[in-house]
Write a protein that holds these residues in place. Structure first.
Motif, mmCIF file in Angstrom:
data_model
loop_
_atom_site.group_PDB
_atom_site.id
_atom_site.type_symbol
_atom_site.label_atom_id
_atom_site.label_comp_id
_atom_site.label_asym_id
_atom_site.label_seq_id
_atom_site.Cartn_x
_atom_site.Cartn_y
_atom_site.Cartn_z
ATOM 1 N N GLN A 43 0.807 -1.221 0.000
ATOM 2 C CA GLN A 43 0.000 0.000 0.000
ATOM 3 C C GLN A 43 0.838 1.268 0.000
ATOM 4 O O GLN A 43 0.308 2.360 -0.233
ATOM 5 C CB GLN A 43 -0.974 0.015 1.186
ATOM 6 N N PHE A 44 2.143 1.145 0.240
ATOM 7 C CA PHE A 44 3.012 2.314 0.172
ATOM 8 C C PHE A 44 3.298 2.709 -1.275
ATOM 9 O O PHE A 44 3.666 3.839 -1.559
ATOM 10 C CB PHE A 44 4.324 2.044 0.914
ATOM 11 N N PHE A 45 3.139 1.767 -2.209
ATOM 12 C CA PHE A 45 3.522 1.994 -3.599
ATOM 13 C C PHE A 45 2.296 2.230 -4.485
ATOM 14 O O PHE A 45 1.203 1.761 -4.212
ATOM 15 C CB PHE A 45 4.325 0.798 -4.113
ATOM 16 N N LEU A 46 2.524 2.980 -5.544
ATOM 17 C CA LEU A 46 1.442 3.348 -6.460
ATOM 18 C C LEU A 46 1.470 2.556 -7.759
ATOM 19 O O LEU A 46 0.489 2.511 -8.480
ATOM 20 C CB LEU A 46 1.521 4.849 -6.776
ATOM 21 N N GLU A 57 7.541 3.132 -10.360
ATOM 22 C CA GLU A 57 6.916 3.942 -9.308
ATOM 23 C C GLU A 57 6.912 5.416 -9.700
ATOM 24 O O GLU A 57 5.951 6.136 -9.420
ATOM 25 C CB GLU A 57 7.655 3.735 -7.975
ATOM 26 N N PHE A 58 7.980 5.865 -10.347
ATOM 27 C CA PHE A 58 8.061 7.250 -10.813
ATOM 28 C C PHE A 58 6.957 7.523 -11.859
ATOM 29 O O PHE A 58 6.230 8.514 -11.757
ATOM 30 C CB PHE A 58 9.445 7.491 -11.415
ATOM 31 N N ILE A 59 6.848 6.650 -12.838
ATOM 32 C CA ILE A 59 5.843 6.837 -13.898
ATOM 33 C C ILE A 59 4.437 6.829 -13.308
ATOM 34 O O ILE A 59 3.604 7.684 -13.638
ATOM 35 C CB ILE A 59 5.991 5.730 -14.969
ATOM 36 N N ALA A 60 4.157 5.870 -12.421
ATOM 37 C CA ALA A 60 2.822 5.767 -11.835
ATOM 38 C C ALA A 60 2.492 6.995 -10.992
ATOM 39 O O ALA A 60 1.370 7.521 -11.058
ATOM 40 C CB ALA A 60 2.736 4.502 -10.982
ATOM 41 N N LYS A 63 1.901 10.104 -13.285
ATOM 42 C CA LYS A 63 0.647 9.942 -14.024
ATOM 43 C C LYS A 63 -0.561 10.215 -13.122
ATOM 44 O O LYS A 63 -1.507 10.933 -13.505
ATOM 45 C CB LYS A 63 0.574 8.541 -14.608
ATOM 46 N N LEU A 64 -0.517 9.685 -11.907
ATOM 47 C CA LEU A 64 -1.642 9.866 -10.985
ATOM 48 C C LEU A 64 -1.739 11.306 -10.499
ATOM 49 O O LEU A 64 -2.841 11.838 -10.325
ATOM 50 C CB LEU A 64 -1.498 8.911 -9.795
ATOM 51 N N LEU A 65 -0.599 11.959 -10.283
ATOM 52 C CA LEU A 65 -0.624 13.358 -9.849
ATOM 53 C C LEU A 65 -1.208 14.262 -10.939
ATOM 54 O O LEU A 65 -1.791 15.307 -10.642
ATOM 55 C CB LEU A 65 0.786 13.829 -9.484
ATOM 56 N N ARG A 66 -1.069 13.869 -12.180
ATOM 57 C CA ARG A 66 -1.613 14.649 -13.295
ATOM 58 C C ARG A 66 -3.036 14.243 -13.650
ATOM 59 O O ARG A 66 -3.670 14.838 -14.522
ATOM 60 C CB ARG A 66 -0.708 14.486 -14.521
ATOM 61 N N GLY A 67 -3.524 13.193 -12.974
ATOM 62 C CA GLY A 67 -4.851 12.697 -13.296
ATOM 63 C C GLY A 67 -5.941 13.353 -12.464
ATOM 64 O O GLY A 67 -5.704 14.274 -11.674
#
Length: 558
Positions: A43-46, A57-60, A63-67
């Motif tokens: 649960q710590f990882f996206l 982890e960087f890509i995810a 992507k989520l911060l821009r979503g």
């Protein structure tokens, strides 16, 4: 087509930012070390990948911060978000409007940060080299009420050896936990009578905020606990590193609390020491006249109501003693209220314990030359009886995998391999009676055959301060030594004396007899140890069944 656009997004993201995912700070935020993260909770990882990678982890995360749910991600991972926002085109989110994060930040003090060190406690394997915590304190609050974040394993009610095995092999889950310094003082300073040192660090408000953001993220993190490296000391280093993007700290293979303290030695701007009650009582009793000491002992033995004409120092000592009994043992005697009502002028306690920063480094390599030839010794961790130690109330020997090799007449021989060697030498007083104890597993030649044999022994005894800086111990050990051809049980009375001539000069005496069924082994040892920075010079004399040996030893602690 969707997959095609995802690939284009990924390629453009990585190329535009020159592989930002390989940045050392990104690794810090993910606790990435030796090609993997120290965090084991998913649960710590996206990223959804089964095999974690910095890139995924960087890509995810980006992507989520821009979503459309970007704010939720920023609220849950504020340290990641604020750093990525400095380097990438990411939407701006108001972190102060994040409910859970705001509650965490508003209830956590933030003006000052401390490294808090609790001294050694050999009764528990994980605390045999001390414990380290982070304290956060506001300017208008007393240090005792500061907020504490500490790293601890979730242990069951395991026995000593099961506890030690699981702690050494990473069988316990561990987490960052929150409490107050007052609560931790009750555990360490009162119940276990350990010294506590609080080292104020020179970090600024921006750096402290980075640390607190990251600690909020770690509420979702589970680690595996290892006593010798993935412990409170190494994990707190990882958290402190988040305060500075450019600072990279190289940890030792075996990372202990003293290592973290020494890494941040130059960042310490103030030190506060909390002395255990037992040390205060001992100091005051040394200052008492014979009549005052007699009054004190009479009252605690009879539970009498103390008269008003008692001296200040007697009243103060009585108050400390009854507080000690109540807090440590939950004992309240009939005269407790009368003692607590006593008024007195406090004495300035001049404690003789030394700052742990001045203590010996835990690893040691040494060369000894004497009439028995040349010996090479190596101690990977902890303390031994010959070291200059910092706690006057309890000297400790705690060794793992300690060994000595000898070279004589071109023959290389093993003298000993100490798998586990513990001595806890707590001083006894008229008002406090802890037992000293010992435990040994290993191979050595300390037997009547002078052969390398496996030995296992257990012992209990008493330790006493004869005069200031002169401590003695008497232990009674029972055990056996064994080889392929023999098995011998024995009774082993042992006498130990430690005399501190100066802060960095120690005289030691050890005399022991092993009584077997029909044989006897004896050993008498005298040594002087002089500490000069991280070097020790030791002069020794040993007399045993097989003759005498004079020696000089040079060792280096690191």
């Amino acid at each position: 087509m969707r997959l095609f656009y995802l690939c284009i997004f990924t390629i453009s993201l990585l190329s535009a930012n020159n592989k930002l995912y390989l940045n050392s700070y990104w690794k810090k935020l993910l606790h990435f070390e030796n090609n993997k993260s120290n965090i084991v909770s998913k649960q710590f990882f996206l990223s959804n990948s089964n095999s974690f990678s910095l890139e995924d982890e960087f890509i995810a995360t980006v992507k989520l911060l821009r979503g459309e749910n970007g704010k939720e991600i920023a609220c849950n991972f504020p340290a990641r978000y604020t750093w990525l926002k400095e380097h990438l085109d990411i939407p701006t989110y108001n972190l102060e409007s994040c409910t859970e994060l705001s509650n965490f930040m508003s209830t956590l003090q933030k003006d000052n940060i401390y490294l808090v060190f609790s001294s050694e406690y050999p009764n528990t394997p994980s605390s045999s080299f001390g414990h380290l915590m982070l304290a956060f304190k506001d300017n208008n609050m007393p240090l005792e009420l500061s907020d504490v974040i500490h790293f601890a394993a979730k242990t069951e009610k395991d026995g000593f050896f099961t506890y030690g095995y699981k702690g050494l092999s990473g069988k316990y889950d561990s987490y960052f936990l929150r409490s107050t310094l007052f609560q931790k003082m009750y555990q360490y300073n009162i119940k276990e009578q350990r010294y506590i040192y609080a080292y104020q660090l020179d970090l600024n408000q921006k750096e402290i905020k980075k640390i607190q953001y990251h600690l909020f993220e770690l509420r979702k993190a589970t680690f595996k606990y290892y006593f010798l490296n993935k412990n409170c000391a190494s994990q707190i280093i990882d958290v402190l590193e988040v305060s500075n993007e450019n600072k990279i700290i190289k940890k030792s293979i075996f990372h202990l609390p003293i290592d973290t303290l020494k890494i941040y030695k130059d960042n310490i701007k103030n030190i506060t020491k909390f002395t255990p009650l037992i040390s205060k009582i001992d100091y005051l009793m040394e200052k008492m006249s014979p009549t005052e000491k007699s009054d004190f002992l009479s009252i605690i033995k009879t539970n009498a109501t103390p008269p008003e004409n008692l001296s200040n120092i007697t009243k103060e000592t009585l108050v400390y003693y009854y507080q000690f009994l109540f807090r440590k043992y939950h004992q309240s005697y009939s005269n407790y209220d009368d003692v607590m009502k006593l008024t007195y002028k406090k004495t300035k306690i001049e404690d003789s314990s030394k700052n742990p920063l001045l203590s010996t480094q835990p690893s040691k390599i040494g060369f000894k030359y004497g009439s028995n030839g040349l010996k090479l010794s190596y101690r990977p961790l902890f303390l031994d009886y010959h070291d200059i130690q910092t706690n006057p109330m309890q000297e400790v020997e705690f060794n793992l995998l300690n060994f000595n090799l000898s070279l004589k007449d071109n023959n290389l021989d093993i003298e000993n391999i100490d798998l586990l060697d513990i001595k806890s030498l707590s001083l006894q007083y008229d008002f406090y009676h802890p037992l000293s104890w010992s435990l040994y597993f290993g191979f050595n030649k300390n037997n009547y055959l002078n052969q390398l044999k496996f030995e296992n022994s257990y012992g209990v005894g008493l330790s006493k301060e004869l005069i200031p800086n002169v401590n003695t111990s008497l232990l009674l050990n029972i055990g056996f030594d064994a080889s392929k051809s023999s098995f011998d049980g024995y009774v082993n009375p042992t006498f130990l004396a430690r005399i501190y001539l100066f802060d960095n000069l120690k005289l030691g005496i050890e005399s022991q007899y092993k009584y077997y069924f029909s044989k006897k082994y004896y050993s008498h040892e005298l040594f002087f140890t002089k500490k000069i920075d991280d070097f020790n010079i030791q002069l020794g004399y040993k007399n045993e069944n097989f003759g005498e040996n004079y020696s000089v030893k040079l060792s280096y602690n690191y």
